[in-house]
Design a protein around this motif. Structure first.
Motif, PDB file in Angstrom:
ATOM      1  N   ARG A 157      25.148  75.154 -36.450  1.00 26.50           N
ATOM      2  CA  ARG A 157      24.349  74.948 -37.670  1.00 26.50           C
ATOM      3  C   ARG A 157      23.373  73.784 -37.482  1.00 26.50           C
ATOM      4  O   ARG A 157      22.216  73.867 -37.910  1.00 26.50           O
ATOM      5  CB  ARG A 157      25.265  74.694 -38.872  1.00 26.50           C
ATOM      6  CG  ARG A 157      26.026  75.914 -39.324  1.00 26.50           C
ATOM      7  CD  ARG A 157      26.621  75.727 -40.698  1.00 26.50           C
ATOM      8  NE  ARG A 157      27.491  76.837 -41.051  1.00 26.50           N
ATOM      9  CZ  ARG A 157      28.061  76.990 -42.236  1.00 26.50           C
ATOM     10  NH1 ARG A 157      27.864  76.083 -43.186  1.00 26.50           N
ATOM     11  NH2 ARG A 157      28.847  78.018 -42.482  1.00 26.50           N
ATOM     12  N   ALA A 158      23.852  72.711 -36.875  1.00 23.54           N
ATOM     13  CA  ALA A 158      22.965  71.570 -36.620  1.00 23.54           C
ATOM     14  C   ALA A 158      21.844  71.968 -35.664  1.00 23.54           C
ATOM     15  O   ALA A 158      20.685  71.591 -35.848  1.00 23.54           O
ATOM     16  CB  ALA A 158      23.759  70.405 -36.050  1.00 23.54           C
ATOM     17  N   ALA A 159      22.179  72.754 -34.649  1.00 23.00           N
ATOM     18  CA  ALA A 159      21.173  73.202 -33.681  1.00 23.00           C
ATOM     19  C   ALA A 159      20.141  74.102 -34.352  1.00 23.00           C
ATOM     20  O   ALA A 159      18.929  73.962 -34.127  1.00 23.00           O
ATOM     21  CB  ALA A 159      21.849  73.934 -32.527  1.00 23.00           C
ATOM     22  N   ASP A 160      20.604  75.022 -35.183  1.00 23.48           N
ATOM     23  CA  ASP A 160      19.682  75.917 -35.895  1.00 23.48           C
ATOM     24  C   ASP A 160      18.896  75.175 -36.968  1.00 23.48           C
ATOM     25  O   ASP A 160      17.867  75.668 -37.439  1.00 23.48           O
ATOM     26  CB  ASP A 160      20.446  77.088 -36.509  1.00 23.48           C
ATOM     27  CG  ASP A 160      20.940  78.078 -35.448  1.00 23.48           C
ATOM     28  OD1 ASP A 160      20.401  78.066 -34.322  1.00 23.48           O
ATOM     29  OD2 ASP A 160      21.853  78.861 -35.752  1.00 23.48           O
ATOM     30  N   ASN A 161      19.398  73.998 -37.346  1.00 19.42           N
ATOM     31  CA  ASN A 161      18.716  73.138 -38.316  1.00 19.42           C
ATOM     32  C   ASN A 161      17.722  72.217 -37.602  1.00 19.42           C
ATOM     33  O   ASN A 161      17.295  71.210 -38.150  1.00 19.42           O
ATOM     34  CB  ASN A 161      19.759  72.312 -39.082  1.00 19.42           C
ATOM     35  CG  ASN A 161      19.285  71.900 -40.461  1.00 19.42           C
ATOM     36  OD1 ASN A 161      18.206  72.282 -40.907  1.00 19.42           O
ATOM     37  ND2 ASN A 161      20.098  71.111 -41.142  1.00 19.42           N
ATOM     38  N   GLN A 162      17.386  72.583 -36.338  1.00 23.49           N
ATOM     39  CA  GLN A 162      16.384  71.881 -35.531  1.00 23.49           C
ATOM     40  C   GLN A 162      16.789  70.472 -35.149  1.00 23.49           C
ATOM     41  O   GLN A 162      15.934  69.603 -34.967  1.00 23.49           O
ATOM     42  CB  GLN A 162      15.014  71.873 -36.232  1.00 23.49           C
ATOM     43  CG  GLN A 162      14.509  73.245 -36.635  1.00 23.49           C
ATOM     44  CD  GLN A 162      14.565  74.256 -35.487  1.00 23.49           C
ATOM     45  OE1 GLN A 162      14.157  73.943 -34.382  1.00 23.49           O
ATOM     46  NE2 GLN A 162      15.067  75.446 -35.755  1.00 23.49           N
ATOM     47  N   MET A 163      18.090  70.240 -35.022  1.00 25.26           N
ATOM     48  CA  MET A 163      18.528  68.957 -34.487  1.00 25.26           C
ATOM     49  C   MET A 163      18.539  69.077 -32.966  1.00 25.26           C
ATOM     50  O   MET A 163      19.353  69.795 -32.391  1.00 25.26           O
ATOM     51  CB  MET A 163      19.910  68.578 -34.991  1.00 25.26           C
ATOM     52  CG  MET A 163      20.313  67.204 -34.493  1.00 25.26           C
ATOM     53  SD  MET A 163      21.966  66.750 -34.974  1.00 25.26           S
ATOM     54  CE  MET A 163      21.856  64.978 -34.777  1.00 25.26           C
ATOM     55  N   THR A 164      17.642  68.366 -32.320  1.00 19.92           N
ATOM     56  CA  THR A 164      17.463  68.555 -30.878  1.00 19.92           C
ATOM     57  C   THR A 164      18.687  68.112 -30.075  1.00 19.92           C
ATOM     58  O   THR A 164      18.977  68.697 -29.030  1.00 19.92           O
ATOM     59  CB  THR A 164      16.220  67.807 -30.372  1.00 19.92           C
ATOM     60  OG1 THR A 164      16.342  66.414 -30.680  1.00 19.92           O
ATOM     61  CG2 THR A 164      14.958  68.363 -30.998  1.00 19.92           C
ATOM     62  N   HIS A 165      19.417  67.093 -30.548  1.00 23.29           N
ATOM     63  CA  HIS A 165      20.579  66.668 -29.778  1.00 23.29           C
ATOM     64  C   HIS A 165      21.681  67.722 -29.822  1.00 23.29           C
ATOM     65  O   HIS A 165      22.425  67.897 -28.842  1.00 23.29           O
ATOM     66  CB  HIS A 165      21.114  65.325 -30.255  1.00 23.29           C
ATOM     67  CG  HIS A 165      22.083  64.713 -29.288  1.00 23.29           C
ATOM     68  ND1 HIS A 165      21.716  64.299 -28.030  1.00 23.29           N
ATOM     69  CD2 HIS A 165      23.422  64.500 -29.364  1.00 23.29           C
ATOM     70  CE1 HIS A 165      22.773  63.831 -27.387  1.00 23.29           C
ATOM     71  NE2 HIS A 165      23.821  63.949 -28.169  1.00 23.29           N
ATOM     72  N   ALA A 166      21.798  68.418 -30.936  1.00 24.05           N
ATOM     73  CA  ALA A 166      22.762  69.525 -31.006  1.00 24.05           C
ATOM     74  C   ALA A 166      22.337  70.642 -30.061  1.00 24.05           C
ATOM     75  O   ALA A 166      23.177  71.255 -29.392  1.00 24.05           O
ATOM     76  CB  ALA A 166      22.862  70.038 -32.439  1.00 24.05           C
ATOM     77  N   GLN A 167      21.051  70.913 -29.990  1.00 24.64           N
ATOM     78  CA  GLN A 167      20.547  71.942 -29.072  1.00 24.64           C
ATOM     79  C   GLN A 167      20.827  71.547 -27.627  1.00 24.64           C
ATOM     80  O   GLN A 167      21.279  72.367 -26.814  1.00 24.64           O
ATOM     81  CB  GLN A 167      19.052  72.138 -29.302  1.00 24.64           C
ATOM     82  CG  GLN A 167      18.723  72.740 -30.655  1.00 24.64           C
ATOM     83  CD  GLN A 167      17.251  72.629 -31.019  1.00 24.64           C
ATOM     84  OE1 GLN A 167      16.494  71.883 -30.385  1.00 24.64           O
ATOM     85  NE2 GLN A 167      16.831  73.346 -32.046  1.00 24.64           N
ATOM     86  N   PHE A 168      20.561  70.289 -27.290  1.00 27.25           N
ATOM     87  CA  PHE A 168      20.857  69.798 -25.946  1.00 27.25           C
ATOM     88  C   PHE A 168      22.342  69.910 -25.635  1.00 27.25           C
ATOM     89  O   PHE A 168      22.744  70.296 -24.530  1.00 27.25           O
ATOM     90  CB  PHE A 168      20.405  68.348 -25.787  1.00 27.25           C
ATOM     91  CG  PHE A 168      20.921  67.695 -24.541  1.00 27.25           C
ATOM     92  CD1 PHE A 168      20.379  67.996 -23.298  1.00 27.25           C
ATOM     93  CD2 PHE A 168      21.968  66.785 -24.599  1.00 27.25           C
ATOM     94  CE1 PHE A 168      20.868  67.408 -22.137  1.00 27.25           C
ATOM     95  CE2 PHE A 168      22.465  66.190 -23.446  1.00 27.25           C
ATOM     96  CZ  PHE A 168      21.906  66.507 -22.209  1.00 27.25           C
ATOM     97  N   ASN A 171      22.609  68.517 -44.330  1.00 20.34           N
ATOM     98  CA  ASN A 171      22.183  67.359 -43.540  1.00 20.34           C
ATOM     99  C   ASN A 171      22.552  67.597 -42.077  1.00 20.34           C
ATOM    100  O   ASN A 171      23.726  67.725 -41.732  1.00 20.34           O
ATOM    101  CB  ASN A 171      22.846  66.085 -44.057  1.00 20.34           C
ATOM    102  CG  ASN A 171      22.333  64.851 -43.342  1.00 20.34           C
ATOM    103  OD1 ASN A 171      22.652  64.608 -42.193  1.00 20.34           O
ATOM    104  ND2 ASN A 171      21.512  64.067 -44.029  1.00 20.34           N
ATOM    105  N   ARG A 172      21.566  67.626 -41.202  1.00 15.49           N
ATOM    106  CA  ARG A 172      21.840  68.028 -39.823  1.00 15.49           C
ATOM    107  C   ARG A 172      22.570  66.969 -39.025  1.00 15.49           C
ATOM    108  O   ARG A 172      23.348  67.287 -38.126  1.00 15.49           O
ATOM    109  CB  ARG A 172      20.550  68.438 -39.126  1.00 15.49           C
ATOM    110  CG  ARG A 172      19.473  67.373 -39.022  1.00 15.49           C
ATOM    111  CD  ARG A 172      18.191  67.997 -38.502  1.00 15.49           C
ATOM    112  NE  ARG A 172      17.127  67.016 -38.373  1.00 15.49           N
ATOM    113  CZ  ARG A 172      15.894  67.331 -37.994  1.00 15.49           C
ATOM    114  NH1 ARG A 172      15.593  68.580 -37.701  1.00 15.49           N
ATOM    115  NH2 ARG A 172      14.966  66.401 -37.885  1.00 15.49           N
ATOM    116  N   LEU A 173      22.355  65.689 -39.323  1.00 11.61           N
ATOM    117  CA  LEU A 173      23.127  64.645 -38.661  1.00 11.61           C
ATOM    118  C   LEU A 173      24.591  64.753 -39.066  1.00 11.61           C
ATOM    119  O   LEU A 173      25.487  64.634 -38.231  1.00 11.61           O
ATOM    120  CB  LEU A 173      22.577  63.263 -39.005  1.00 11.61           C
ATOM    121  CG  LEU A 173      23.345  62.081 -38.410  1.00 11.61           C
ATOM    122  CD1 LEU A 173      23.350  62.151 -36.878  1.00 11.61           C
ATOM    123  CD2 LEU A 173      22.755  60.758 -38.865  1.00 11.61           C
ATOM    124  N   ALA A 174      24.840  64.994 -40.339  1.00  8.83           N
ATOM    125  CA  ALA A 174      26.210  65.172 -40.809  1.00  8.83           C
ATOM    126  C   ALA A 174      26.842  66.399 -40.156  1.00  8.83           C
ATOM    127  O   ALA A 174      28.026  66.379 -39.782  1.00  8.83           O
ATOM    128  CB  ALA A 174      26.226  65.310 -42.327  1.00  8.83           C
TER     129      ALA A 174
END
Length: 232
Positions: A95-106, A65-68
Motif C-alpha cells: 500500500r505504501a509503495a502504491d501510494n508512491q512512497m519511493t522507499h517502500a518501492q525500493f 498516510n504513506r509513512l505510517a
C-alpha cells in the motif's frame, strides 16, 4: 520472525525524518493525511512505547498516510508491539509503495532481489527499482544502474547504467560519483566522450565522501597532468 529479512529493512531513518520535520512529500503535493497522528506514533516509537506506536501507525495507515503505512509494515514484520505478521506486513508495504512512497518501492525491489518474503525475481526487483528511481530514490537509482551495468535481470546496457549512475551522483551518492568519474576517465563510445577534467571533478566529489579509491584516482590524474605539462 521469518529468516533475517526484518533487520535488513530499516524503519529508523524514516521515523527520524518524520520526527524532525524533514520533507517527506514534494512541495507541490497536498499535505499528507493523518500527519499529526503519524508524528505522535513516531514519538511513541522513539520512546520505546511500541504498543502506542503500532496503534497510531495502524490508524494513520488506514487513513492513507504513506509513512505510517511503511512504518506499520515494518513493525508488523519485526514483531514490535505485536507478534510478527510478515504477510500482513507485505500488504501494508505494498500500500505504501502504491501510494508512491519511493522507499517502500525500493524495499520491494530489495526483497525480490534477495528472495526474502517473496519469490526471488531479478526482473520484478528491477521493475520496483525503476519505480523508486523515477521518483528520485537514490539507492534505487544505484541498484538499477548496477543491474544494467552487469546485466542482472535486465539486458546489459552501459548507457542506461550511466544515466542512472549520473542521477544518483548528482544527488550526492559517493559510489555513483566514483563510477561516473570512471566513465569519463575511460570514455564509452556512443555514451560519453573521454573527458579527464570531468573525471577529476567526479572523483573529487567521491573523495570528499572519504572514498580512498576516488582520492587515489584523483591524485593519479593530477600527477599525470603535471608530468604532461613538464614535458611540454
Amino acid at each position: 520472525m521469518p529468516g533475517n529479512s526484518a533487520p535488513k529493512i530499516r524503519l529508523a531513518a524514516l521515523v527520524i525524518a518524520c520526527a524532525f520535520g524533514l520533507p517527506i512529500h514534494a512541495a507541490t503535493e497536498p499535505p499528507a493525511p493523518a500527519q499529526a497522528q503519524t508524528r505522535a506514533a513516531v514519538t511513541a516509537y522513539e520512546a520505546g512505547q511500541f504498543d502506542a506506536a503500532i496503534k497510531g501507525f495502524a490508524e494513520a495507515a488506514q487513513k492513507g498516510n504513506r509513512l505510517a503505512q511503511f512504518n506499520y509494515a515494518m513493525m508488523l514484520l519485526r514483531g514490535e508491539g505485536t507478534t510478527a505478521k510478515p504477510q500482513e506486513a507485505l500488504v501494508w508495504l505494498r500500500r505504501a509503495a502504491d501510494n508512491q512512497m519511493t522507499h517502500a518501492q525500493f524495499t520491494f525491489g530489495d526483497l525480490y532481489e534477495r528472495g526474502e518474503l517473496v519469490p526471488k525475481s531479478l526482473e520484478e526487483a528491477n521493475r520496483w527499482y525503476e519505480r523508486a528511481a523515477q521518483g528520485g530514490h537514490v539507492q534505487a537509482q544505484v541498484a538499477l544502474a548496477t543491474n544494467y551495468f552487469t546485466g542482472r535481470g535486465v539486458p546489459l546496457d552501459y548507457g542506461k547504467a550511466f544515466t542512472w549512475y549520473s542521477k544518483a551522483a548528482s544527488a550526492g551518492d559517493g559510489s555513483a560519483q566514483y563510477i561516473v568519474g570512471s566513465y569519463y576517465e575511460r570514455g564509452y563510445p556512443g555514451i560519453v566522450d573521454k573527458d579527464i577534467e570531468q573525471a577529476k571533478i567526479w572523483y573529487a566529489r567521491a573523495a570528499s565522501h572519504g572514498d580512498p579509491g576516488a582520492l587515489a584516482k584523483l591524485r593519479s590524474l593530477l600527477e599525470e597532468a603535471l608530468r604532461a605539462r613538464s614535458q611540454m
